[in-house]
Motif scaffolding. Structure first.
Motif, PDB file in Angstrom:
ATOM      1  N   ALA A   1     -68.203  25.748 117.866  1.00  0.00           N
ATOM      2  CA  ALA A   1     -68.931  26.907 118.393  1.00  0.00           C
ATOM      3  C   ALA A   1     -68.224  27.382 119.646  1.00  0.00           C
ATOM      4  O   ALA A   1     -67.605  26.593 120.372  1.00  0.00           O
ATOM      5  N   ASP A   2     -68.321  28.684 119.915  1.00  0.00           N
ATOM      6  CA  ASP A   2     -67.717  29.196 121.139  1.00  0.00           C
ATOM      7  C   ASP A   2     -68.617  28.868 122.328  1.00  0.00           C
ATOM      8  O   ASP A   2     -69.699  28.296 122.179  1.00  0.00           O
ATOM      9  N   GLU A   3     -68.168  29.209 123.527  1.00  0.00           N
ATOM     10  CA  GLU A   3     -68.895  28.834 124.739  1.00  0.00           C
ATOM     11  C   GLU A   3     -70.283  29.454 124.819  1.00  0.00           C
ATOM     12  O   GLU A   3     -71.189  28.886 125.432  1.00  0.00           O
ATOM     13  N   THR A   4     -70.462  30.606 124.206  1.00  0.00           N
ATOM     14  CA  THR A   4     -71.774  31.268 124.249  1.00  0.00           C
ATOM     15  C   THR A   4     -72.651  30.879 123.065  1.00  0.00           C
ATOM     16  O   THR A   4     -73.791  31.342 122.974  1.00  0.00           O
ATOM     17  N   SER A   5     -72.141  30.057 122.166  1.00  0.00           N
ATOM     18  CA  SER A   5     -72.855  29.660 120.940  1.00  0.00           C
ATOM     19  C   SER A   5     -73.250  30.865 120.097  1.00  0.00           C
ATOM     20  O   SER A   5     -74.232  30.818 119.357  1.00  0.00           O
ATOM     21  N   SER A   6     -72.462  31.929 120.182  1.00  0.00           N
ATOM     22  CA  SER A   6     -72.743  33.118 119.378  1.00  0.00           C
ATOM     23  C   SER A   6     -71.905  33.172 118.110  1.00  0.00           C
ATOM     24  O   SER A   6     -72.239  33.896 117.172  1.00  0.00           O
TER      25      SER A   6
ATOM     26  N   VAL B   1     -69.500  30.663 115.229  1.00  0.00           N
ATOM     27  CA  VAL B   1     -69.185  29.324 114.730  1.00  0.00           C
ATOM     28  C   VAL B   1     -67.999  29.424 113.778  1.00  0.00           C
ATOM     29  O   VAL B   1     -67.822  30.434 113.092  1.00  0.00           O
ATOM     30  N   THR B   2     -67.214  28.358 113.744  1.00  0.00           N
ATOM     31  CA  THR B   2     -66.004  28.354 112.908  1.00  0.00           C
ATOM     32  C   THR B   2     -65.816  26.980 112.294  1.00  0.00           C
ATOM     33  O   THR B   2     -65.832  25.968 112.998  1.00  0.00           O
ATOM     34  N   THR B   3     -65.653  26.946 110.985  1.00  0.00           N
ATOM     35  CA  THR B   3     -65.303  25.714 110.291  1.00  0.00           C
ATOM     36  C   THR B   3     -63.802  25.694 110.065  1.00  0.00           C
ATOM     37  O   THR B   3     -63.217  26.686 109.605  1.00  0.00           O
ATOM     38  N   VAL B   4     -63.181  24.580 110.407  1.00  0.00           N
ATOM     39  CA  VAL B   4     -61.748  24.412 110.189  1.00  0.00           C
ATOM     40  C   VAL B   4     -61.547  23.205 109.293  1.00  0.00           C
ATOM     41  O   VAL B   4     -62.242  22.194 109.432  1.00  0.00           O
ATOM     42  N   GLY B   5     -60.627  23.311 108.351  1.00  0.00           N
ATOM     43  CA  GLY B   5     -60.423  22.225 107.403  1.00  0.00           C
ATOM     44  C   GLY B   5     -58.960  21.902 107.180  1.00  0.00           C
ATOM     45  O   GLY B   5     -58.084  22.761 107.348  1.00  0.00           O
ATOM     46  N   LEU B   6     -58.702  20.654 106.807  1.00  0.00           N
ATOM     47  CA  LEU B   6     -57.378  20.193 106.428  1.00  0.00           C
ATOM     48  C   LEU B   6     -57.477  19.634 105.015  1.00  0.00           C
ATOM     49  O   LEU B   6     -58.115  18.611 104.792  1.00  0.00           O
ATOM     50  N   MET B   7     -56.882  20.336 104.074  1.00  0.00           N
ATOM     51  CA  MET B   7     -56.846  19.859 102.693  1.00  0.00           C
ATOM     52  C   MET B   7     -55.530  19.135 102.471  1.00  0.00           C
ATOM     53  O   MET B   7     -54.456  19.738 102.492  1.00  0.00           O
ATOM     54  N   PHE B   8     -55.611  17.822 102.269  1.00  0.00           N
ATOM     55  CA  PHE B   8     -54.423  17.025 102.002  1.00  0.00           C
ATOM     56  C   PHE B   8     -54.154  17.057 100.501  1.00  0.00           C
ATOM     57  O   PHE B   8     -55.038  16.737  99.705  1.00  0.00           O
ATOM     58  N   THR B   9     -52.958  17.469 100.127  1.00  0.00           N
ATOM     59  CA  THR B   9     -52.642  17.703  98.727  1.00  0.00           C
ATOM     60  C   THR B   9     -51.926  16.517  98.087  1.00  0.00           C
ATOM     61  O   THR B   9     -51.549  15.559  98.753  1.00  0.00           O
TER      62      THR B   9
ATOM     63  N   VAL C   1     -76.023  24.390 115.938  1.00  0.00           N
ATOM     64  CA  VAL C   1     -75.982  25.844 116.034  1.00  0.00           C
ATOM     65  C   VAL C   1     -75.384  26.465 114.780  1.00  0.00           C
ATOM     66  O   VAL C   1     -75.549  27.662 114.530  1.00  0.00           O
ATOM     67  N   ALA C   2     -74.714  25.645 113.959  1.00  0.00           N
ATOM     68  CA  ALA C   2     -74.104  26.138 112.732  1.00  0.00           C
ATOM     69  C   ALA C   2     -74.990  25.933 111.507  1.00  0.00           C
ATOM     70  O   ALA C   2     -74.528  26.112 110.379  1.00  0.00           O
ATOM     71  N   ALA C   3     -76.248  25.606 111.703  1.00  0.00           N
ATOM     72  CA  ALA C   3     -77.132  25.291 110.577  1.00  0.00           C
ATOM     73  C   ALA C   3     -77.278  26.438 109.598  1.00  0.00           C
ATOM     74  O   ALA C   3     -77.462  26.225 108.397  1.00  0.00           O
ATOM     75  N   ASP C   4     -77.194  27.679 110.069  1.00  0.00           N
ATOM     76  CA  ASP C   4     -77.372  28.849 109.200  1.00  0.00           C
ATOM     77  C   ASP C   4     -76.048  29.487 108.790  1.00  0.00           C
ATOM     78  O   ASP C   4     -76.016  30.629 108.334  1.00  0.00           O
ATOM     79  N   PHE C   5     -74.962  28.749 108.949  1.00  0.00           N
ATOM     80  CA  PHE C   5     -73.634  29.279 108.640  1.00  0.00           C
ATOM     81  C   PHE C   5     -73.336  29.054 107.163  1.00  0.00           C
ATOM     82  O   PHE C   5     -72.794  28.025 106.761  1.00  0.00           O
ATOM     83  N   GLY C   6     -73.701  30.030 106.341  1.00  0.00           N
ATOM     84  CA  GLY C   6     -73.479  29.929 104.907  1.00  0.00           C
ATOM     85  C   GLY C   6     -72.441  30.922 104.415  1.00  0.00           C
ATOM     86  O   GLY C   6     -71.784  31.614 105.201  1.00  0.00           O
ATOM     87  N   ASP C   7     -72.304  31.017 103.091  1.00  0.00           N
ATOM     88  CA  ASP C   7     -71.307  31.915 102.508  1.00  0.00           C
ATOM     89  C   ASP C   7     -71.528  33.367 102.927  1.00  0.00           C
ATOM     90  O   ASP C   7     -70.572  34.108 103.173  1.00  0.00           O
ATOM     91  N   ALA C   8     -72.771  33.788 102.997  1.00  0.00           N
ATOM     92  CA  ALA C   8     -73.066  35.187 103.324  1.00  0.00           C
ATOM     93  C   ALA C   8     -72.766  35.522 104.771  1.00  0.00           C
ATOM     94  O   ALA C   8     -72.689  36.699 105.137  1.00  0.00           O
ATOM     95  N   GLN C   9     -72.593  34.504 105.587  1.00  0.00           N
ATOM     96  CA  GLN C   9     -72.335  34.724 107.018  1.00  0.00           C
ATOM     97  C   GLN C   9     -70.832  34.715 107.352  1.00  0.00           C
ATOM     98  O   GLN C   9     -70.464  34.913 108.497  1.00  0.00           O
ATOM     99  N   ARG C  10     -69.998  34.519 106.363  1.00  0.00           N
ATOM    100  CA  ARG C  10     -68.558  34.472 106.629  1.00  0.00           C
ATOM    101  C   ARG C  10     -68.052  35.855 107.042  1.00  0.00           C
ATOM    102  O   ARG C  10     -68.299  36.847 106.369  1.00  0.00           O
ATOM    103  N   ALA C  11     -67.333  35.885 108.161  1.00  0.00           N
ATOM    104  CA  ALA C  11     -66.837  37.161 108.678  1.00  0.00           C
ATOM    105  C   ALA C  11     -65.319  37.253 108.666  1.00  0.00           C
ATOM    106  O   ALA C  11     -64.756  38.319 108.428  1.00  0.00           O
ATOM    107  N   SER C  12     -64.638  36.148 108.941  1.00  0.00           N
ATOM    108  CA  SER C  12     -63.181  36.160 108.955  1.00  0.00           C
ATOM    109  C   SER C  12     -62.658  34.780 108.581  1.00  0.00           C
ATOM    110  O   SER C  12     -63.359  33.773 108.743  1.00  0.00           O
ATOM    111  N   TRP C  13     -61.417  34.731 108.120  1.00  0.00           N
ATOM    112  CA  TRP C  13     -60.870  33.464 107.651  1.00  0.00           C
ATOM    113  C   TRP C  13     -59.348  33.522 107.646  1.00  0.00           C
ATOM    114  O   TRP C  13     -58.736  34.591 107.738  1.00  0.00           O
ATOM    115  N   THR C  14     -58.743  32.349 107.552  1.00  0.00           N
ATOM    116  CA  THR C  14     -57.299  32.241 107.372  1.00  0.00           C
ATOM    117  C   THR C  14     -57.001  31.017 106.530  1.00  0.00           C
ATOM    118  O   THR C  14     -57.722  30.012 106.615  1.00  0.00           O
ATOM    119  N   VAL C  15     -55.976  31.096 105.717  1.00  0.00           N
ATOM    120  CA  VAL C  15     -55.513  29.975 104.891  1.00  0.00           C
ATOM    121  C   VAL C  15     -54.010  29.866 105.092  1.00  0.00           C
ATOM    122  O   VAL C  15     -53.270  30.817 104.843  1.00  0.00           O
TER     123      VAL C  15
END
Length: 309
Positions: free
Chosen positions: A138-143, A145-153, A189-203
């Motif tokens: 979460a950012d400093e203002t808790s406004s 949230v970001t999930t980051v992942g490492l997929m090991f192949t 603070v990320a309890a309501d962070f679902g698919d519909a709340q996704r705003a930006s991403w990177t892969v």
């Protein structure tokens, strides 16, 4: 009639052009020697860089050892090394503003089922999923949230390079039907962070390690986002999407970049410290990246339930 040819011995053309005004012939020769040295160094460097292409077995084995060694990072490197409790993002925000993020949850290590939209999961199939570790910040203002992942192949270097090239050639990282999914931890603070709340991403498909790094960001208040935009697009100037206006593209990109850097640094430290640790009778007892935590502090209970185990 044409004028008679001049008499006397023919004059030889100089091998080098005459020195320009103000420069001696010695200076010109020195310059030529310097150019030759530069070209020589370049050729030597090219030869060294081409060991893998020319069939140098020792070079190939060295690179392969480092590549395969990264596969174990998900369970050998402490969680706080891969996903630190706080991340500093100096200059990572819009306009070069500083950012700071706090970890609110670490998911138990798992397979990749339900971690990606179906088409993204299909696109990643050629490299296989060996293990997935994730954390949410979460950012400093808790406004936000970001999930980051490492997929090991399960892939070799050639397969990783092929997938990276395909993502670039087909712009797969910008398609809204190929997004990673968030990790929404209950009681945070990320309890309501679902698919519909996704705003930006990177892969980001790495070519020098069997890892795919990704992140996905959204608003912490659970609002639905109807126009998600890739971080690459949302960080461009004059963008007017919700993700761009809120700086969520910068959040996704900034966190993914720093976690990738942490992975590389932690892998180097682990490899360089293996001999010393083995001499002392074993590895440490720090919590690993597969440890679940939803209290914002990391570490946690290694017996956390994980249905994929």
């Amino acid at each position: 009639m044409p004028p008679p040819a001049p008499r006397g011995p023919a004059r030889l053309r100089p091998l080098l052009p005459a020195a320009p005004f103000g420069y001696s012939s010695l200076t010109v020769r020195s310059l030529v020697v310097a150019v030759c040295l530069v070209l020589g160094v370049g050729l030597l460097g090219g030869a060294a860089a081409g060991t893998l292409l020319s069939g140098d077995e020792a070079g190939r084995h060295s690179v392969a050892a480092g590549f395969d060694g990264a596969r174990a990072a998900w369970h050998e490197i402490p969680v706080d090394d891969l996903f630190p409790r706080t991340l500093d993002g100096k200059g990572a925000g819009p306009g070069g503003a500083d950012r700071r993020w706090t970890r609110v949850a670490v998911a138990p290590d798992s397979g990749c089922a339900h971690a990606f939209d179906p088409l993204l999961a299909k696109a990643l199939t050629p490299v296989g999923c060996a293990r997935l570790v994730r954390a949410t910040y979460a950012d400093e203002t808790s406004s936000s949230v970001t999930t980051v992942g490492l997929m090991f192949t399960k892939a070799d270097p050639a397969a990783m390079r092929d997938l990276r090239q395909r993502f670039a050639a087909q712009n797969l990282g910008r398609r809204t039907d190929l997004m990673p999914r968030p990790y929404a931890a209950r009681g945070t603070v990320a309890a309501d962070f679902g698919d519909a709340q996704r705003a930006s991403w990177t892969v980001h498909v790495l070519r020098d390690a069997p890892v795919v790094v990704y992140s996905v960001s959204g608003f912490a208040d659970g609002r639905v986002v109807t126009d998600p935009q890739s971080a690459n697009d949302a960080t461009r100037r004059a963008e007017t999407s919700a993700a761009a206006q809120a700086g969520l593209g910068h959040e996704a990109q900034g966190i993914a970049d720093r976690i990738e850097r942490r992975l590389r640094e932690a892998t180097v430290r682990r490899d360089s410290g293996d001999a010393d640790t083995a001499a002392k009778g074993g590895r440490g007892t720090g919590d690993r990246a597969g440890t679940e935590s939803a209290d914002g502090h990391g570490g946690g209970d290694e017996s956390a339930e994980d249905g994929s185990r």
